[in-house]
Design an enzyme around this catalytic site. Sequence first.
Site, PDB file in Angstrom:
ATOM      1  N   LYS A   1      37.344  43.095  39.476  1.00  0.00           N
ATOM      2  CA  LYS A   1      37.712  41.726  39.118  1.00  0.00           C
ATOM      3  C   LYS A   1      38.053  40.846  40.326  1.00  0.00           C
ATOM      4  O   LYS A   1      37.886  39.625  40.275  1.00  0.00           O
ATOM      5  CB  LYS A   1      38.892  41.732  38.140  1.00  0.00           C
TER       6      LYS A   1
ATOM      7  N   GLY B   1      47.155  42.773  37.625  1.00  0.00           N
ATOM      8  CA  GLY B   1      46.164  41.758  37.294  1.00  0.00           C
ATOM      9  C   GLY B   1      46.392  41.123  35.931  1.00  0.00           C
ATOM     10  O   GLY B   1      46.240  39.907  35.776  1.00  0.00           O
TER      11      GLY B   1
END
Length: 279
Positions: A72, A135
């Site tokens: 990501k 995250g």
Amino acid sequence: MREINGATRILGLLGDPVEHTGSPAIHNFIAERMGDDIIYVPFRVRSKHLEEAVAGAYALNVLGLNVTVPHKVGVMQHVTELDDAALDIGAVNTLVRVRGGFKGYNTDFSGFMRELDSVDIQVNGKDVIVLGAGGAAKAVMYALKKLGAGNIYILNRNVEKAGASFGNIKNAKVLGFSSWNEIPKGKYVGIQCTSVGLAPNDAECVINDDGFFDLIDEAVDLIYKPKETVFMKRVKERGGRVYNGLRMLMYQAVSSYEFFTGREVPEEIVEELYRELDT
């Protein structure tokens, strides 16, 4: 039998591992209900091959891609454009085909916002406790800022790491898990963003002190397997209202699909999808 031909468009997922992902089931369900000639497949991609995978997907006329761990952050180097939210969060989970490459978006934060709205948890002006600083917590914090949350207390095992991520937010305070009792007495919205309690380790809870759960009035645990974590049970025992992360998972996928196709997924399809996922 479903026909796949030269007109069928491809969506996919880049990650490592991808063997247990639920994304294909979600996106293929939506595509079928929407009548779109689209098929969604997972691609296991090593980090060292990420740049090649993104370029190859564009060359192969792939319509769009989702991105999961561990890519990501790394994938941000390989996109043509970045959406402002993805840039602020520092992570991308959706790649939308544009001229010359892909544009990176983050739908984790919007998925979380849509879950809060769907279960009628209001955070505007309310104080919030966020557990974790990874995250998922970054996407949650971005959403909380957009929604106008009040004071935010971030609890994390590594205080230094959490401080590096969130220490500059004026209404946020970072504490260690064991320092939860420094939070002023009151009723808070709690957001559980760690992987503690995730199956098969579903007997675990990130905090075990009874007094902590007296602070939680409403909560979302981003874990959805098991359907009810120990954290959720503890909140309910103290009279709190609590939800798992299944709707967030669903809504971030729905938002991605809407970016991929440029079309809104009707609410009746979304609710049908949720019933399928919640079985």
